[in-house]
Design a protein around this motif. Structure first.
Motif, short mmCIF file in Angstrom:
data_model
loop_
_atom_site.label_atom_id
_atom_site.label_comp_id
_atom_site.label_asym_id
_atom_site.label_seq_id
_atom_site.Cartn_x
_atom_site.Cartn_y
_atom_site.Cartn_z
N SER A 237 0.82 -1.22 0.00
CA SER A 237 0.00 0.00 0.00
C SER A 237 0.86 1.26 0.00
O SER A 237 0.39 2.33 -0.41
N ARG A 238 2.11 1.14 0.43
CA ARG A 238 3.03 2.28 0.43
C ARG A 238 3.85 2.34 -0.86
O ARG A 238 4.80 3.11 -0.96
N GLY A 239 3.51 1.47 -1.82
CA GLY A 239 4.19 1.53 -3.12
C GLY A 239 5.38 0.61 -3.25
O GLY A 239 6.08 0.65 -4.26
N GLY A 240 5.63 -0.22 -2.25
CA GLY A 240 6.75 -1.14 -2.32
C GLY A 240 6.33 -2.49 -2.87
O GLY A 240 5.16 -2.72 -3.18
N PHE A 241 7.28 -3.38 -2.98
CA PHE A 241 7.01 -4.75 -3.42
C PHE A 241 7.89 -5.70 -2.62
O PHE A 241 8.88 -5.29 -2.00
N VAL A 242 7.51 -6.96 -2.61
CA VAL A 242 8.29 -7.97 -1.90
C VAL A 242 8.72 -9.02 -2.90
O VAL A 242 7.90 -9.57 -3.64
N ILE A 243 10.01 -9.27 -2.93
CA ILE A 243 10.58 -10.31 -3.79
C ILE A 243 11.62 -11.07 -2.98
O ILE A 243 12.42 -10.46 -2.27
N GLY A 244 11.52 -12.38 -3.00
CA GLY A 244 12.45 -13.20 -2.22
C GLY A 244 12.31 -12.97 -0.73
O GLY A 244 13.27 -13.10 0.01
N GLY B 182 13.31 -6.24 -2.55
CA GLY B 182 14.42 -7.16 -2.75
C GLY B 182 15.60 -6.95 -1.83
O GLY B 182 16.65 -7.56 -2.01
N VAL B 183 15.45 -6.10 -0.77
CA VAL B 183 16.59 -5.73 0.07
C VAL B 183 16.44 -6.14 1.53
O VAL B 183 17.31 -6.78 2.10
N LEU B 184 15.33 -5.76 2.17
CA LEU B 184 15.20 -5.86 3.62
C LEU B 184 14.02 -6.76 3.98
O LEU B 184 12.93 -6.60 3.44
N ALA B 185 14.23 -7.68 4.93
CA ALA B 185 13.18 -8.63 5.32
C ALA B 185 12.14 -8.01 6.25
O ALA B 185 11.15 -8.64 6.56
N LEU B 186 12.35 -6.78 6.68
CA LEU B 186 11.43 -6.12 7.61
C LEU B 186 10.60 -5.07 6.90
O LEU B 186 11.08 -4.38 6.00
N SER B 187 9.36 -4.94 7.34
CA SER B 187 8.48 -3.93 6.77
C SER B 187 8.56 -2.60 7.51
O SER B 187 8.15 -1.57 7.00
N ARG B 188 9.07 -2.65 8.75
CA ARG B 188 9.27 -1.42 9.54
C ARG B 188 10.66 -1.49 10.15
O ARG B 188 11.07 -2.52 10.68
N ALA B 189 11.37 -0.39 10.08
CA ALA B 189 12.73 -0.34 10.61
C ALA B 189 13.15 1.11 10.75
O ALA B 189 12.61 1.99 10.09
N LEU B 190 14.13 1.34 11.61
CA LEU B 190 14.74 2.66 11.73
C LEU B 190 15.89 2.73 10.74
O LEU B 190 16.61 1.75 10.55
N GLY B 191 16.05 3.86 10.13
CA GLY B 191 17.07 3.98 9.09
C GLY B 191 16.50 3.52 7.76
O GLY B 191 15.30 3.60 7.52
N HIS B 192 17.33 3.02 6.91
CA HIS B 192 16.92 2.49 5.59
C HIS B 192 16.10 3.52 4.81
O HIS B 192 15.10 3.19 4.19
N ARG B 193 16.54 4.75 4.84
CA ARG B 193 15.81 5.82 4.14
C ARG B 193 15.69 5.55 2.64
O ARG B 193 14.75 5.99 2.01
N GLU B 194 16.65 4.80 2.11
CA GLU B 194 16.59 4.51 0.68
C GLU B 194 15.38 3.64 0.31
O GLU B 194 15.00 3.54 -0.85
N LEU B 195 14.78 2.98 1.32
CA LEU B 195 13.61 2.13 1.08
C LEU B 195 12.28 2.82 1.40
O LEU B 195 11.23 2.21 1.24
N ALA B 196 12.34 4.06 1.86
CA ALA B 196 11.10 4.80 2.16
C ALA B 196 10.41 5.14 0.86
O ALA B 196 11.08 5.39 -0.14
N PRO B 197 9.12 5.16 0.83
CA PRO B 197 8.17 4.92 1.91
C PRO B 197 7.77 3.46 2.10
O PRO B 197 6.95 3.16 2.95
N ALA B 198 8.34 2.54 1.32
CA ALA B 198 7.94 1.13 1.43
C ALA B 198 8.21 0.58 2.83
O ALA B 198 7.42 -0.17 3.38
N VAL B 199 9.35 0.96 3.41
CA VAL B 199 9.68 0.58 4.79
C VAL B 199 9.36 1.77 5.67
O VAL B 199 9.83 2.88 5.43
#
Length: 102
Positions: free
Chosen positions: A44-51, A56-73
């Motif tokens: 719903s935040r525009g991300g996708f899950v692969i593998g 394709g990067v982080l196994a968590l849907s919520r985390a501190l940091g990982h700004r490059e994955l926002a808004p998906a994370v």
């Protein structure tokens, strides 16, 4: 008197009471894409899950940091609360590095 805990990602908190086996888990779930509600939130935040990983990067849907994955994370914390008792003896906080082996 209460204990409040906010968490994101794979962190967990357990309140240890005086009797063995009388622990209270303050963090009922982890923010992992294996949970349907978290998978739905990522999408719903525009991300996708692969593998099993967000974008394709982080196994968590919520985390501190990982700004490059926002808004998906997302970094929005869940909050747990429990009333304290005289028998409370400690609070154990840890991430998957602890809980995977305990």
């Amino acid at each position: 008197r209460v204990v409040r805990v906010g968490w994101v990602g794979d962190s967990k908190a357990v309140l240890v009471r005086g009797c063995p086996g009388d622990e209270v888990r303050l963090t009922p779930g982890v923010h992992n894409v294996r949970e349907k509600s978290e998978l739905d939130a990522v999408e719903s935040r525009g991300g996708f899950v692969i593998g099993g990983r967000v974008n394709g990067v982080l196994a968590l849907s919520r985390a501190l940091g990982h700004r490059e994955l926002a808004p998906a994370v997302d970094s929005t914390a869940d909050v747990g609360e429990v009333a304290r008792t005289r028998g409370d003896v400690g609070l154990v906080l840890g991430s998957d590095g602890l809980w995977d082996v305990v």
